[in-house]
Write a protein that holds these residues in place. Sequence first.
Motif, PDB file in Angstrom:
ATOM      1  N   ALA A  97      34.045 -11.744  51.001  1.00 47.23           N
ATOM      2  CA  ALA A  97      33.854 -10.253  50.297  1.00 47.23           C
ATOM      3  C   ALA A  97      35.301  -9.183  49.635  1.00 47.23           C
ATOM      4  O   ALA A  97      35.011  -8.738  49.123  1.00 47.23           O
ATOM      5  N   THR A  98      36.373 -10.473  49.648  1.00 44.87           N
ATOM      6  CA  THR A  98      38.234  -9.651  49.541  1.00 44.87           C
ATOM      7  C   THR A  98      38.101 -10.197  48.706  1.00 44.87           C
ATOM      8  O   THR A  98      38.371 -11.575  48.447  1.00 44.87           O
ATOM      9  N   GLY A  99      38.972  -9.400  47.337  1.00 45.82           N
ATOM     10  CA  GLY A  99      38.673  -9.087  46.506  1.00 45.82           C
ATOM     11  C   GLY A  99      40.067  -9.787  46.184  1.00 45.82           C
ATOM     12  O   GLY A  99      41.333  -8.670  46.929  1.00 45.82           O
ATOM     13  N   LEU A 100      40.752 -10.478  45.554  1.00 48.69           N
ATOM     14  CA  LEU A 100      43.057 -10.636  45.314  1.00 48.69           C
ATOM     15  C   LEU A 100      43.203 -10.644  44.186  1.00 48.69           C
ATOM     16  O   LEU A 100      42.666 -11.350  43.586  1.00 48.69           O
ATOM     17  N   VAL A 101      43.799  -9.279  44.011  1.00 48.11           N
ATOM     18  CA  VAL A 101      44.775 -10.076  42.555  1.00 48.11           C
ATOM     19  C   VAL A 101      46.139  -9.568  42.515  1.00 48.11           C
ATOM     20  O   VAL A 101      46.802  -8.962  42.772  1.00 48.11           O
ATOM     21  N   ARG A 102      46.434  -9.717  41.439  1.00 49.38           N
ATOM     22  CA  ARG A 102      48.059 -10.201  41.320  1.00 49.38           C
ATOM     23  C   ARG A 102      48.624  -9.667  40.010  1.00 49.38           C
ATOM     24  O   ARG A 102      47.492  -9.702  39.179  1.00 49.38           O
ATOM     25  N   ILE A 103      50.131  -8.985  40.068  1.00 49.58           N
ATOM     26  CA  ILE A 103      50.898  -9.314  38.625  1.00 49.58           C
ATOM     27  C   ILE A 103      51.676  -9.773  39.093  1.00 49.58           C
ATOM     28  O   ILE A 103      52.994  -9.428  39.817  1.00 49.58           O
ATOM     29  N   LYS A 104      52.198  -9.982  37.574  1.00 51.45           N
ATOM     30  CA  LYS A 104      53.690 -10.106  37.948  1.00 51.45           C
ATOM     31  C   LYS A 104      54.805  -9.463  37.589  1.00 51.45           C
ATOM     32  O   LYS A 104      54.282  -8.111  36.069  1.00 51.45           O
ATOM     33  N   ILE A 105      55.375  -9.188  38.278  1.00 49.94           N
ATOM     34  CA  ILE A 105      56.324  -8.129  38.122  1.00 49.94           C
ATOM     35  C   ILE A 105      57.904  -8.666  37.032  1.00 49.94           C
ATOM     36  O   ILE A 105      58.772  -9.029  37.480  1.00 49.94           O
ATOM     37  N   GLU A 106      57.239  -8.214  36.206  1.00 54.82           N
ATOM     38  CA  GLU A 106      58.570  -8.946  34.755  1.00 54.82           C
ATOM     39  C   GLU A 106      58.706  -7.610  33.568  1.00 54.82           C
ATOM     40  O   GLU A 106      59.376  -7.181  32.539  1.00 54.82           O
ATOM     41  N   GLU A 107      57.714  -6.504  34.142  1.00 58.17           N
ATOM     42  CA  GLU A 107      57.697  -5.055  33.081  1.00 58.17           C
ATOM     43  C   GLU A 107      58.127  -3.946  33.926  1.00 58.17           C
ATOM     44  O   GLU A 107      56.199  -3.583  34.301  1.00 58.17           O
ATOM     45  N   ALA A 108      59.064  -2.839  34.044  1.00 54.84           N
ATOM     46  CA  ALA A 108      58.097  -2.401  35.315  1.00 54.84           C
ATOM     47  C   ALA A 108      60.084  -1.447  34.899  1.00 54.84           C
ATOM     48  O   ALA A 108      60.873  -1.608  34.594  1.00 54.84           O
ATOM     49  N   ARG A 130      67.768  -9.733  37.819  1.00 53.47           N
ATOM     50  CA  ARG A 130      67.174  -9.890  35.684  1.00 53.47           C
ATOM     51  C   ARG A 130      67.021  -8.309  35.843  1.00 53.47           C
ATOM     52  O   ARG A 130      66.190  -7.133  36.677  1.00 53.47           O
ATOM     53  N   SER A 131      66.699  -7.698  34.800  1.00 46.70           N
ATOM     54  CA  SER A 131      66.489  -6.563  34.119  1.00 46.70           C
ATOM     55  C   SER A 131      64.674  -6.181  34.408  1.00 46.70           C
ATOM     56  O   SER A 131      63.813  -7.360  33.184  1.00 46.70           O
ATOM     57  N   LEU A 132      64.148  -5.566  34.127  1.00 41.70           N
ATOM     58  CA  LEU A 132      62.246  -5.328  33.970  1.00 41.70           C
ATOM     59  C   LEU A 132      62.438  -4.241  32.923  1.00 41.70           C
ATOM     60  O   LEU A 132      60.660  -3.958  32.341  1.00 41.70           O
ATOM     61  N   GLU A 133      63.096  -4.258  31.794  1.00 41.40           N
ATOM     62  CA  GLU A 133      63.070  -3.331  30.990  1.00 41.40           C
ATOM     63  C   GLU A 133      62.174  -3.694  29.869  1.00 41.40           C
ATOM     64  O   GLU A 133      62.147  -4.754  29.486  1.00 41.40           O
ATOM     65  N   THR A 134      60.933  -2.909  29.248  1.00 42.45           N
ATOM     66  CA  THR A 134      60.593  -3.499  28.087  1.00 42.45           C
ATOM     67  C   THR A 134      60.111  -1.738  27.402  1.00 42.45           C
ATOM     68  O   THR A 134      60.977  -1.099  27.675  1.00 42.45           O
ATOM     69  N   PRO A 135      59.435  -2.097  25.736  1.00 46.51           N
ATOM     70  CA  PRO A 135      59.497  -0.964  25.327  1.00 46.51           C
ATOM     71  C   PRO A 135      58.882   0.175  25.985  1.00 46.51           C
ATOM     72  O   PRO A 135      58.336   1.436  26.370  1.00 46.51           O
ATOM     73  N   LYS A 139      61.583   7.668  28.863  1.00 46.42           N
ATOM     74  CA  LYS A 139      62.239   8.466  28.116  1.00 46.42           C
ATOM     75  C   LYS A 139      62.352  10.115  28.942  1.00 46.42           C
ATOM     76  O   LYS A 139      63.312  10.122  28.206  1.00 46.42           O
ATOM     77  N   ARG A 140      61.624  10.415  30.036  1.00 46.48           N
ATOM     78  CA  ARG A 140      62.213  11.571  30.406  1.00 46.48           C
ATOM     79  C   ARG A 140      62.953  11.590  31.698  1.00 46.48           C
ATOM     80  O   ARG A 140      62.757  10.456  32.340  1.00 46.48           O
ATOM     81  N   GLY A 141      64.326  11.801  31.699  1.00 45.10           N
ATOM     82  CA  GLY A 141      64.911  11.495  32.824  1.00 45.10           C
ATOM     83  C   GLY A 141      65.725   9.898  32.337  1.00 45.10           C
ATOM     84  O   GLY A 141      66.263   9.801  33.713  1.00 45.10           O
TER      85      GLY A 141
END
Length: 215
Positions: free
Chosen positions: A151-162, A3-8, A13-15
């Motif tokens: 004591a350890t924080g855990l976070v995530r982001i979905k890989i859909e805009e990259a 799938r494509s991860l392209e978004t606006p 823009k450069r290269g």
Amino acid sequence: MSRSLETPLSKVKRGPNRASYDAVLAFNIIDSALLCHVGQTKEGQVFVTPTCHWRDGDYLYWHGHSKARNVKGPIDQPEKVCINMSLLDGLVMARSAFHHSVNYRSVTLFGVPERIDDREEKLRQFKIFLDKVSPGRWEQLRPVNEQEIKATGLVRIKIEEASVKMRAEPPIDDAEDANWPVWAGVIPLEKTWGQGQQDPIQQEDYNTPTSPDAV
């Protein structure tokens, strides 16, 4: 089919000729890198924090102290962060200073982090992370305790805009410089792990841990 991860926002823009939005390619670079930089804002000030990361399926994870800026900040004030990881592959030596470059692979991601609080899921992710750093080591270690988990924080982001940017080619000089009498080409960067240096306080000899593949 990847799938494509392209978004606006992620569109380069450069290269743009060096850009890709292919998810599989992005995943490969994410998995190869051990360090990323998390960019975020707080009260109008930009902060960039280096941290180790890992991937589980379509999600990018990182951890830190539960009160750390790059863990607590995006949760207290939900907004998109920008994350980059880059791998240097070689020096590109041209015939002019202007055309020197580097061969590299990089990924830039965007997303709003979400915190993981479930105890068992945190443990599962910690094991995935350690298996990336040193496969098979989790089972050999003293089990983590409740204080360490809290004591350890855990976070995530979905890989859909990259976006991916990369260069893997020889120098691109001006045509009139082709015969300039100086060496031109690529000096590849070869990366290997060195011999392990055992903690001097240990009295017994133990097997050196398995290292991840060189990146």
